[in-house]
Write a protein that holds these residues in place. Structure first.
Motif, short mmCIF file in Angstrom:
data_model
loop_
_atom_site.label_atom_id
_atom_site.label_comp_id
_atom_site.label_asym_id
_atom_site.label_seq_id
_atom_site.Cartn_x
_atom_site.Cartn_y
_atom_site.Cartn_z
N HIS A 83 23.40 23.22 -45.19
CA HIS A 83 22.55 22.54 -46.17
C HIS A 83 21.96 23.53 -47.18
O HIS A 83 21.81 23.21 -48.36
N TRP A 87 22.08 23.73 -51.48
CA TRP A 87 20.98 24.06 -52.39
C TRP A 87 21.40 25.21 -53.31
O TRP A 87 21.22 25.14 -54.51
N LEU A 127 11.59 23.45 -49.77
CA LEU A 127 12.70 22.70 -49.17
C LEU A 127 12.85 23.07 -47.70
O LEU A 127 12.97 22.21 -46.84
N SER A 129 10.63 24.56 -45.70
CA SER A 129 9.45 24.35 -44.87
C SER A 129 8.91 22.92 -44.94
O SER A 129 7.89 22.62 -44.34
N ARG A 130 9.61 22.08 -45.70
CA ARG A 130 9.18 20.70 -45.92
C ARG A 130 7.84 20.63 -46.60
O ARG A 130 7.09 19.69 -46.45
N ARG A 131 7.53 21.67 -47.34
CA ARG A 131 6.29 21.75 -48.09
C ARG A 131 6.53 21.13 -49.47
O ARG A 131 7.54 21.40 -50.09
N THR A 132 5.64 20.32 -49.94
CA THR A 132 5.80 19.73 -51.28
C THR A 132 4.65 20.06 -52.16
O THR A 132 3.62 20.47 -51.74
#
Length: 132
Positions: A83, A87, A127, A129-132
């Motif tokens: 994945h 990216w 992306l 760390s699933r941090r937005t």
């Protein structure tokens, strides 16, 4: 790496708040990484590749590219890397252009290129760390 601390001390130190505070640069570690989410390639003849070969993880040789295919010891890392490669495939040109500008500019243009790359790196880290 600090010239007074061994590699092992650094590995152990990342979980020690006092060690981290003493050695921090005040920036996220990933800011200094040239290309985020790119795995280490097994280049033919490299010391790293020899270790991968000894572990039985190498595959077909790609002489034109000077490397060997390899698998990750942990399949989860391989899946993550798959994945990550998607990216990279979509964002490489976005990062490569300002990186190229950094090499030939100074002053404000250099800082603008560096700031652009920081935004790209923050996005990549978000992306992962699933941090937005």
């Amino acid at each position: 790496m600090s010239p007074v601390a061994s590699e092992g001390e650094h590995v152990d130190g990342v979980r020690d708040e006092a060690f981290v505070a003493e050695h921090t640069a005040g920036k996220p570690f990933y800011i200094a990484i040239s290309y985020l989410l790119v795995s280490m390639e097994c280049l033919i003849g490299a010391a790293y590749t020899k270790r991968v070969q000894a572990a039985g993880l190498t595959g077909a040789a790609r002489p034109a590219m000077g490397r060997l295919d390899a698998e990750f010891a942990d399949w989860r890392i391989g899946r993550f890397f798959h994945h990550a490669r998607l990216w990279v495939g979509r964002s490489f040109a976005l990062d490569y252009t300002p990186k190229s500008l950094e090499k030939v500019r100074d002053g404000k243009p250099w800082h603008a290129a560096r700031a652009t790359r920081a935004v790209i790196k923050d996005s990549a880290f978000g992306l992962v760390s699933r941090r937005t």
